[in-house]
Write an enzyme that holds these catalytic residues in place. Structure first.
Site, PDB file in Angstrom:
ATOM      1  N   ASP A  84       0.811  -1.211   0.000  1.00 28.22           N
ATOM      2  CA  ASP A  84       0.000   0.000   0.000  1.00 28.22           C
ATOM      3  C   ASP A  84       0.848   1.266   0.000  1.00 28.22           C
ATOM      4  O   ASP A  84       2.074   1.211   0.095  1.00 28.22           O
ATOM      5  CB  ASP A  84      -0.921   0.001   1.226  1.00 28.22           C
ATOM      6  CG  ASP A  84      -1.945  -1.112   1.174  1.00 28.22           C
ATOM      7  OD1 ASP A  84      -2.370  -1.473   0.059  1.00 28.22           O
ATOM      8  OD2 ASP A  84      -2.319  -1.628   2.247  1.00 28.22           O
ATOM      9  N   TYR A 144       7.846 -10.178   5.430  1.00 20.70           N
ATOM     10  CA  TYR A 144       7.751  -8.739   5.706  1.00 20.70           C
ATOM     11  C   TYR A 144       8.521  -8.421   6.980  1.00 20.70           C
ATOM     12  O   TYR A 144       8.543  -9.217   7.934  1.00 20.70           O
ATOM     13  CB  TYR A 144       6.291  -8.316   5.904  1.00 20.70           C
ATOM     14  CG  TYR A 144       5.499  -8.208   4.630  1.00 20.70           C
ATOM     15  CD1 TYR A 144       5.390  -6.988   3.962  1.00 20.70           C
ATOM     16  CD2 TYR A 144       4.853  -9.318   4.091  1.00 20.70           C
ATOM     17  CE1 TYR A 144       4.658  -6.883   2.789  1.00 20.70           C
ATOM     18  CE2 TYR A 144       4.125  -9.226   2.926  1.00 20.70           C
ATOM     19  CZ  TYR A 144       4.022  -7.995   2.273  1.00 20.70           C
ATOM     20  OH  TYR A 144       3.312  -7.903   1.111  1.00 20.70           O
TER      21      TYR A 144
END
Length: 291
Positions: free
Chosen positions: A60, A124
């Protein structure tokens, strides 16, 4: 006469602060996605085919990538041979200037390879720092690259204890964004790795006053929309004593996104896609692809 079409797996990285996210945005939009610039760079190579990029992992606005991946088919005009991997990397990086986007590597892969569906795992890393009373106290090289958590202490042991409840296969509905664009996607995910470790700033030889850097690592084949940021936010609440490790277990078992504590989601700044893994067998050399 045109040459044969070749499929490439491309690894790339980017500083995500100035983009709407990694995915392509409408050209009339004021802030574009990383894909817009990648597609433009490929078009500069003047391929004979229409270009479409297939990106493995969505990130995002404000989220960074140390290593994301995509696949693309490129067919050259006038019977020219396919681009070698090294030439493709150099050419794309040239056309990406001056954007904070960089091509790391390119590999020729079989025609049935898909960057998204063939990924074995995605890792991540979320970076945060304690010891700041205000964002302005962050070192200049850390701006937009970590979450400045107010307070001088984070109980890493409690965070690690809480993180163990997230390991394994679960229904992660509580940690899925309420505004998920894919509400019918299965909320069942398998988290292979989650842990927190003390870290250092990007300039590790320099001591930043009383700042303490931390890294939270999450590894799974795939994640739900904003799942990592929601898990991070909840774990930080544990580290600050606002939630207990058992509260994380209760949130997980609630399987309800509305049960997630308000204003608990971590901001995008500290989130990095670190790695996308594939089976080695999918990679071809230029010589193998031509036989």
């Amino acid at each position: 006469m045109t040459s044969s079409k070749v499929r490439y797996l491309i690894f790339f990285q980017y500083f995500g602060t100035k983009y709407s996210g990694v995915m392509k945005a409408p050209s009339h939009q004021a802030i574009l996605g990383v894909e817009n610039y990648l597609e433009h760079a490929v078009s500069k190579l003047r391929p004979a085919n229409d270009i479409r990029l297939w990106i493995s992992s969505r990130t995002d606005s404000g989220v960074h990538a140390l290593c994301n991946s995509l696949h693309v088919d490129i067919q050259r005009k006038d019977g020219k041979p396919p681009f070698s991997e090294d030439v493709l990397v150099k050419a794309l990086n040239y056309h990406l200037q001056p954007e904070p986007i960089s091509i790391l590597s390119a590999s020729i892969v079989p025609d049935n390879f898909h960057a998204r569906y063939r990924a074995l795992s995605r890792t991540y890393v979320y970076r945060l720092v304690t010891g700041c009373s205000h964002r302005s106290e962050l070192p200049v090289f850390e701006k937009n690259l970590c979450w400045s958590v107010y307070g001088s202490h984070l109980n890493g042991t409690a965070v690690q204890e809480a993180a163990q409840f997230l390991l394994g296969t679960h229904d992660f509905s509580t940690f899925r964004s309420i505004s998920s664009e894919m509400p019918f996607k299965s909320p069942v995910k398998t988290l292979h790795q989650v842990h927190i470790t003390p870290s250092v700033g990007f300039l590790s030889h320099y001591t930043y006053r009383n700042l303490q850097f931390w890294e939270l690592v999450f590894k799974s084949r795939s994640f739900l929309y904003k799942q990592v940021r929601r898990m991070t936010g909840a774990l930080v609440q544990v580290g600050q004593g606002r939630l207990t490790p058992l509260d994380i277990k209760d949130l997980l078992e609630a399987r309800d996104s509305m049960a997630f504590p308000q204003n608990c989601i971590a901001p995008p700044d500290g989130l990095f896609l670190k790695e996308v893994e594939y089976e080695e067998d999918f990679f071809l050399t230029a010589e193998e692809s031509s036989t």
